[in-house]
Design an enzyme around this catalytic site. Structure first.
Site, short mmCIF file in Angstrom:
data_model
loop_
_atom_site.label_atom_id
_atom_site.label_comp_id
_atom_site.label_asym_id
_atom_site.label_seq_id
_atom_site.Cartn_x
_atom_site.Cartn_y
_atom_site.Cartn_z
N ASP A 82 0.82 -1.21 0.00
CA ASP A 82 0.00 0.00 0.00
C ASP A 82 0.86 1.26 0.00
OD1 ASP A 82 0.72 -0.85 2.66
OD2 ASP A 82 -0.65 0.67 3.46
N GLU A 87 -0.13 -0.87 5.84
CA GLU A 87 0.92 -0.38 6.74
C GLU A 87 0.81 1.12 6.90
OE1 GLU A 87 4.82 1.18 8.10
OE2 GLU A 87 3.76 1.64 6.24
#
Length: 375
Positions: A68, A133
């Site tokens: 991400d 994250e």
């Protein structure tokens, strides 16, 4: 001349994986890993995709990272659309180039080269990848680690590909991180008219001596590996917006970045004792986002230092500075944890970029680490 590390990084950047949306990045990585004999287990939780992949058995070296990225901001301010990777003057531009799709590509290509040269490697090589994250991180690595620990999964060494470097790749290696503890504190008073203070109880006035004493505390002096613990007030809110109303409550949020000299319980106890000393009426809510961890010199640190010295001819600094990372969750498994990745100068910024040659170098470093620990 084409480079597999750069090509894979570009493929990943083209997938707009705004946290926690993976946007197909993990499918691409899984396909590459399965092609060289990795067993892959998807470990999805809620809106987050995670996977655990492994090849071989025995002493385990895992590479960890996230697919991400943070939002690109105003796309018109980029020299090129943020999800259309482009190379200019040797720099690869695109959201996630440095944080951390370049590292992911370097890891996978390093694994491909390692397996080609060591098809019967003696240890186990693994990957732990998440799509959450950068955002809440509630359903990412922390959940995957809990599942792995519940079945007593072995993890001896873990290399996290976070962009650790400052000026050249490998100049800084993170061998630990500080803990992070946030306090959400509400001081209760009695709302009233400013002309009648005797009928009210101003929580701002009440709390001022407490806050003065709080900010003056020297929590510790740090140690060989960690700077001194830092406490910072992040938010203060009180009042109705009117100049004739004494507020009924004061909200204060403060955060500790703490070393291994302290525990979260020690910090909480000292704050609560101070609140009682000043006879305040309060409610408090604590959020521990990570304990401090440290990987001292050992096989993993030595392997990483060796790889950096071999390919970049510099001796890396071992530091524990900066924010938290997913390494804090992985350390719970008892693994040695180290972070090594590209230069972090442009992460989360407009025109995020990474030196393309650095990614090639990083892949070689990762491969040398594999060769030292699980060949």
């Amino acid at each position: 001349m084409s480079c597999p590390v750069i090509e894979l990084t570009q493929q990943l950047i083209r997938r707009p994986s705004l946290s926690p949306d993976d946007a197909g990045c993990q499918a691409l990585l899984i396909e590459r890993l399965q092609a060289i004999g990795f067993t892959v287990e998807r470990m999805d939780f809620a809106d987050t995709q995670n996977f655990w992949a492994w090849r071989g058995q025995g002493e385990t070296l895992a590479f960890a990272g996230h697919t991400d990225v943070v939002p690109p901001g105003d796309a018109d301010r980029w020299i090129n659309p943020p999800f259309e990777p482009t190379i200019r003057d040797g720099m690869l531009f695109g959201r996630g180039a440095a944080d951390m799709k370049g590292s992911l590509a370097a890891m996978v290509v390093a694994a491909e080269r390692f397996v080609a040269q060591h098809p019967n490697h003696t240890g186990r090589l693994a990957f732990l990848i998440t799509s959450d994250e950068e955002a809440s991180a509630h359903n990412g690595t922390v959940k995957a680690v809990e599942a792995l620990m519940a079945r007593n999964e072995r993890l001896d060494y873990c290399l996290v590909g976070e962009p650790s470097s400052i000026e050249v790749v490998g100049d800084v290696v993170k061998n630990g991180r500080r803990g992070s503890l946030t306090c959400n504190l509400t001081i209760h008073g009695v709302q009233g008219h400013v002309a009648y203070p005797h009928l009210a109880d101003n929580p701002v006035h009440r709390a001022a001596p407490f806050l003065n004493e709080l900010v003056a505390i020297e929590w510790d002096q740090g140690n060989e590996f960690f700077p001194a613990t830092s406490m910072q007030i992040a938010n203060i809110q009180a009042g109705t917006g009117s100049n004739n109303v004494i507020p009924g409550e004061l909200f204060v949020q403060f955060n500790f970045r703490f070393s291994t000299e302290l525990t979260d319980e020690m910090i909480k106890a000292q704050v609560l004792a101070l609140l009682e000393k000043h006879q305040l009426r309060y409610t408090v809510d604590w959020w521990l986002s990570g304990q401090p961890f440290l990987t001292a010199r050992g096989k993993l640190v030595d392997a990483v230092v060796n790889a950096v010295e071999h390919y970049n001819e510099i001796k890396p600094q071992l530091l524990t500075t900066g924010g938290t990372s997913d390494g804090r969750f992985i350390a719970r498994m008892g693994a040695q944890v180290v972070e090594l990745g590209p230069v972090n100068a442009t992460i989360h910024k407009i025109n995020e970029c990474v030196n393309a040659a650095d990614l090639q170098l990083l892949a070689r470093m990762y491969q040398r680490i594999m060769e030292q620990l699980v060949a």
